[in-house]
Write an enzyme that holds these catalytic residues in place. Sequence first.
Site, PDB file in Angstrom:
ATOM      1  NE  ARG A 273      21.191  12.218  -4.794  1.00  0.00           N
ATOM      2  CZ  ARG A 273      19.918  11.953  -4.305  1.00  0.00           C
ATOM      3  NH1 ARG A 273      19.496  13.106  -3.439  1.00  0.00           N
ATOM      4  NH2 ARG A 273      19.502  10.951  -4.125  1.00  0.00           N
TER       5      ARG A 273
ATOM      6  NE  ARG B 194       2.927 -10.729   0.940  1.00  0.00           N
ATOM      7  CZ  ARG B 194       3.453 -10.407  -0.314  1.00  0.00           C
ATOM      8  NH1 ARG B 194       4.429  -9.510  -0.388  1.00  0.00           N
ATOM      9  NH2 ARG B 194       2.799 -10.752  -1.342  1.00  0.00           N
TER      10      ARG B 194
ATOM     11  CG  HIS C 294      -3.279 -14.178   8.038  1.00  0.00           C
ATOM     12  ND1 HIS C 294      -2.173 -14.660   8.371  1.00  0.00           N
ATOM     13  CD2 HIS C 294      -3.894 -14.918   6.832  1.00  0.00           C
ATOM     14  CE1 HIS C 294      -1.849 -15.685   7.571  1.00  0.00           C
ATOM     15  NE2 HIS C 294      -3.062 -15.762   6.644  1.00  0.00           N
TER      16      HIS C 294
ATOM     17  N   PRO D 209       0.992  -1.212   0.104  1.00  0.00           N
ATOM     18  CG  PRO D 209      -0.816  -1.575   1.705  1.00  0.00           C
ATOM     19  CD  PRO D 209       0.640  -2.036   0.979  1.00  0.00           C
ATOM     20  CD  GLU D 210       4.255   2.515  -2.288  1.00  0.00           C
ATOM     21  OE1 GLU D 210       4.506   3.646  -1.552  1.00  0.00           O
ATOM     22  OE2 GLU D 210       4.969   1.838  -2.471  1.00  0.00           O
TER      23      GLU D 210
END
Length: 270
Positions: free
Chosen positions: A151, A109, A90, A2-3
Amino acid sequence: MPELPEVETTRRGIEPLVLGRRVAALAVRQRQLRWPVPATLRNLVGERIDGVRRRAKYLLLDASCGSAIMHLGMSGSLRVVPQAVTPGAHDHVDFVLDDGNCLRLRDPRRFGAVLWTRGDPLAHPLLRDLGPEPFDPVFDGRYLHTRARGRRVAVKSFVMDAHVVVGVGNIYASEALFAAGIHPHRPAGRVSRQRYQGLSEAVREVLARAIGFGGTTLRDFSSPEGNPGYFRNELRVYDRAGLPCPNCAADLRHSVIGQRSSYYCVRCQR
């Protein structure tokens, strides 16, 4: 994983159901998540939830005595369900609310986190050094150009660096770079301020659209209502290697940048 759009979708889903409610009890069935769930989390019992915030990919439950800091990890989700619903294998943490429901963390997880802080959560070691939010006015072409000066790292890795800007995950970096016409391999220090302005705008647009569609579901994510993220149907380049570019019809390409899959068009992005 999830972002930002998925975490924001989660925040918006749970906020009206938990804001103003008191935490009647806490059930921790599995303490060994990414970090152990602290015993001090019980300080929230008896307290009212006064705020539900997001910072980067973290969710914050605020009370007068402190804040719970939560991260969904690779496959976690938060839902408000009746307390009587039997938890699954879970379902690791329940915040039992005073209306008979509970805020339930599911994390197959166990890469997620539930932590506690009595102080300002934005000063917590996990949050204090993060870059600005992409919707913050400070995030613009001038900011990116200044941070990128000298950079050599690929611009895709640069814009995914949470110390530069938070929430631009792999999917959304590919989509924003395509929208801005910037090749993901280009060194960050060789992108002009004008093009960075276009990228900052593309990042905001892509993330706003993803939030509007409830995020992106590739494998695990679902909203607090159990719905998948429908932005997957709107993806223009991500996971579309070999398919025609939606702009020029050239075959889209795939490469690995910073150990992450990247998708782009060699004609439209330079």
